[in-house]
Design a protein around this motif. Structure first.
Motif, PDB file in Angstrom:
ATOM      1  N   ASP A 125       0.854  -1.188   0.000  1.00  0.00           N
ATOM      2  CA  ASP A 125       0.000   0.000   0.000  1.00  0.00           C
ATOM      3  C   ASP A 125       0.889   1.236   0.000  1.00  0.00           C
ATOM      4  N   ASP A 126       0.282   2.397   0.186  1.00  0.00           N
ATOM      5  CA  ASP A 126       1.045   3.646   0.158  1.00  0.00           C
ATOM      6  C   ASP A 126       2.103   3.679   1.258  1.00  0.00           C
ATOM      7  N   TYR A 127       1.772   3.125   2.433  1.00  0.00           N
ATOM      8  CA  TYR A 127       2.733   3.127   3.542  1.00  0.00           C
ATOM      9  C   TYR A 127       3.962   2.308   3.172  1.00  0.00           C
ATOM     10  N   ARG A 129       5.068   1.470   0.162  1.00  0.00           N
ATOM     11  CA  ARG A 129       5.812   2.114  -0.927  1.00  0.00           C
ATOM     12  C   ARG A 129       6.631   3.303  -0.416  1.00  0.00           C
ATOM     13  N   GLN A 130       6.055   4.048   0.508  1.00  0.00           N
ATOM     14  CA  GLN A 130       6.769   5.193   1.080  1.00  0.00           C
ATOM     15  C   GLN A 130       7.991   4.739   1.870  1.00  0.00           C
ATOM     16  N   LYS A 133      10.742   3.431  -0.480  1.00  0.00           N
ATOM     17  CA  LYS A 133      11.454   4.533  -1.126  1.00  0.00           C
ATOM     18  C   LYS A 133      12.398   5.218  -0.143  1.00  0.00           C
ATOM     19  N   ASN A 297       4.281  16.581   5.302  1.00  0.00           N
ATOM     20  CA  ASN A 297       4.541  16.430   3.872  1.00  0.00           C
ATOM     21  C   ASN A 297       4.480  14.976   3.414  1.00  0.00           C
ATOM     22  N   LEU A 298       4.460  14.062   4.354  1.00  0.00           N
ATOM     23  CA  LEU A 298       4.406  12.648   3.994  1.00  0.00           C
ATOM     24  C   LEU A 298       2.991  12.254   3.605  1.00  0.00           C
ATOM     25  N   LYS A 299       2.882  11.398   2.621  1.00  0.00           N
ATOM     26  CA  LYS A 299       1.567  10.922   2.186  1.00  0.00           C
ATOM     27  C   LYS A 299       0.897  10.098   3.278  1.00  0.00           C
ATOM     28  N   VAL A 300       1.709   9.253   3.954  1.00  0.00           N
ATOM     29  CA  VAL A 300       1.204   8.456   5.068  1.00  0.00           C
ATOM     30  C   VAL A 300       2.063   8.783   6.290  1.00  0.00           C
TER      31      VAL A 300
END
Length: 525
Positions: A125-127, A129-130, A133, A297-300
């Motif tokens: 999920d987004d978490y 992937r973040q 990265k 600024n973080l998406k999650v």
């Protein structure tokens, strides 16, 4: 209470019967709807768990020789597919990587990974992937690995000093490698992730901000076992509340111990950040992660528990795997003196006997690298890659794999496949000299770190730890088996946890061969 007991027992029997009937009907329906890979007939309730012994990779390897390289099983009520060939691994890890990228939800992920908030157990999920990265760009990039190279070198130097002292204090110069390897790798990781050594030898050396090697070692061994063990409640959910094996109770106790340790570490980092104010500079991974807690600024958002889960993951993935790989390599080398002689000749020729090996020497030591690859082939520390779970119905090699199926890759089976490897049961580092086969996840016949998006992000760090440790052990000492121990008598038994380790620690004779000042160690110069 005694009057209600018979009714409770009767209800349990009724529920179990209903469950068996529903499971049987579901399996019949599955057979009609799906063309599943071949596999053994499953028993009610337990499925095929009766066919899996204490070394699951060996059990599944034997079953695959009967049912084929893509095999269907049931663990309790959970459908399982096992891939045991290069083609099966390619279909699962590369061709259909996204379809099989999730992780199964387990008690281990819930209780020992802060509710699946590390990279190992979190879903795709987004978490995830973040964090992936962040790991690639900030935490395990070439710049960060270079920054901590001196710490890894110092810990290797300390290990050589301790081995020198131990071998000199015994008339036979016999040493037990496993303890030295574990504490060396632990301190490499703690210095890189936590900023300093948090593990010391012996109870007399412990203080408020350190723990003994025995204490921390016990916590990690418990963590490795519980993470790799098959918890009955994970595969037969209606039995979960009973905790028949006691694993969940152990996980809860362990998680409290680890949380106390990690919370203390984070408090120390917070205090240094407050003390330094605007002059604060991030020194380690925890510093970098704490700077991101509640970052808008973080998406999650990254939580404090997420920082602890991420730090703990390095202890799960790093020290024990690297130490075990080196111990297996040393085991094979003392069994084959001719291979050991080739390795030491290369080291003497390239490095000389007036200094220790640096990480920069590794690219110039192809035979050492071949030994590491052959060790990872013969003794993959993760013989069953961390399980994946299918997100959707998928077709592989003409068979259907329904959504929700647990998917395993038997790396050991691939590494023993005679159609892939010549004389696969023989330790032959020469097979990799001039070979393009690598461990970077592209060559499916050798994937100790996995492949695809879920490949271990710490591969480069792990290889640096293994190469530098093994190379310096071979360079600093002459090694042989103790007197009276023949090579064919050396135990090669395994213990399966999250990874596979030697059941009997390796004992070998170590005779120093470098100038005495090279064994001083960084803390004693």
């Amino acid at each position: 209470m005694t009057e209600l007991a018979p009714w409770t027992s009767f209800l349990a029997v009724v529920l179990a019967t209903v469950f068996v009937l529903v499971t049987a009907l579901f399996r019949r329906r599955n057979r009609k709807l799906y063309k599943l890979p071949p596999g053994p007939r499953a028993w009610p309730v337990i499925g095929n768990l009766n066919l899996v012994g204490p070394l699951p990779h060996h059990s599944l390897y034997l079953l695959s020789s009967q049912y084929g390289p893509l095999m269907s099983l049931r663990f309790g009520s959970v459908p399982v597919v096992v891939g045991s060939s290069v083609d099966a691994a390619r279909s699962i890890l590369k061709t259909n990587d996204l379809a099989f990228i999730d992780r199964p939800m387990t008690a281990a992920g819930k209780y020992t990974a802060y509710n699946n908030s590390n990279m190992l157990w979190s879903q795709y999920d987004d978490y995830w992937r973040q964090m992936r990265k962040l790991c690639q760009i900030e935490l395990l990039c070439a710049k960060q690995l270079k920054l901590h190279e001196h710490a890894r070198g110092e810990e290797v130097s300390t290990m050589l000093h301790d081995l020198y002292a131990e071998s000199s204090s015994t008339g036979r110069r016999t040493v037990v490698l496993s303890d030295h390897l574990m504490i060396t790798n632990l301190n490499m990781i703690t210095r890189m992730v936590l900023g300093k050594k948090y593990v010391v030898k012996g109870s007399s050396g412990s203080s408020e901000d350190t723990t003994t090697a025995e204490e921390f070692g016990w916590m990690l061994q418990e963590l490795f076992f519980l993470t790799g063990a098959v918890n009955i409640g994970d595969v037969i959910p209606w039995l979960n509340w009973l905790d028949l094996q006691g694993y969940i109770g152990r996980m809860k106790r362990l998680s409290k111990m680890l949380d106390r340790f990690l919370e203390k570490v984070l408090d120390e980092h917070d205090e240094r950040r407050r003390r330094d104010g605007e002059a604060f500079v991030a020194m380690d991974m925890v510093d970098k992660l704490l700077q991101l807690v509640d970052d808008p600024n973080l998406k999650v958002p990254i939580t404090r528990d997420g920082v602890k889960a991420f730090a703990l993951e390095f202890f799960v993935a790093g020290p024990d795997s690297a130490a075990s790989t080196v111990e297996w390599a040393m085991t094979e080398l003392v069994k084959k003196p001719e291979v050991l002689a080739k390795a030491t000749e290369e080291l003497d020729r390239v490095v000389g006997r007036n200094r220790l090996i640096a990480e920069g020497d590794i690219p110039n030591l192809p035979y050492l690298e071949a030994i590491v690859k052959e060790t990872m082939r013969m003794h993959p520390v993760l013989p069953l890659l961390t399980p994946r779970q299918s997100r959707e119905d998928t077709s592989v090699d003409g068979y259907d794999i329904p959504a929700g199926t647990r998917v395993l890759i038997n790396v050991m089976a691939i590494c023993r496949d005679p159609t892939v490897w010549d004389a696969p049961m023989e330790f032959r580092p020469e097979r990799f000299l001039g070979s393009s086969v690598d461990v970077k996840g592209q060559d499916l016949e050798l994937v100790p770190f996995g492949s695809g998006r879920r490949m271990c992000p710490g591969r480069t760090l792990g290889l640096k730890m293994v190469h530098a440790t093994l190379g310096n052990l071979l360079h600093a000492f002459h090694w042989r088996l103790p007197d009276g121990v023949a090579a064919d008598e050396l135990s090669m038994e395994e213990i399966f946890r999250l990874n596979v380790v030697r059941k009997v620690p390796l004992e070998a004779v170590a005779e120093p061969k470098l100038p005495a000042h090279l064994y001083v160690g960084p803390d004693r110069e």
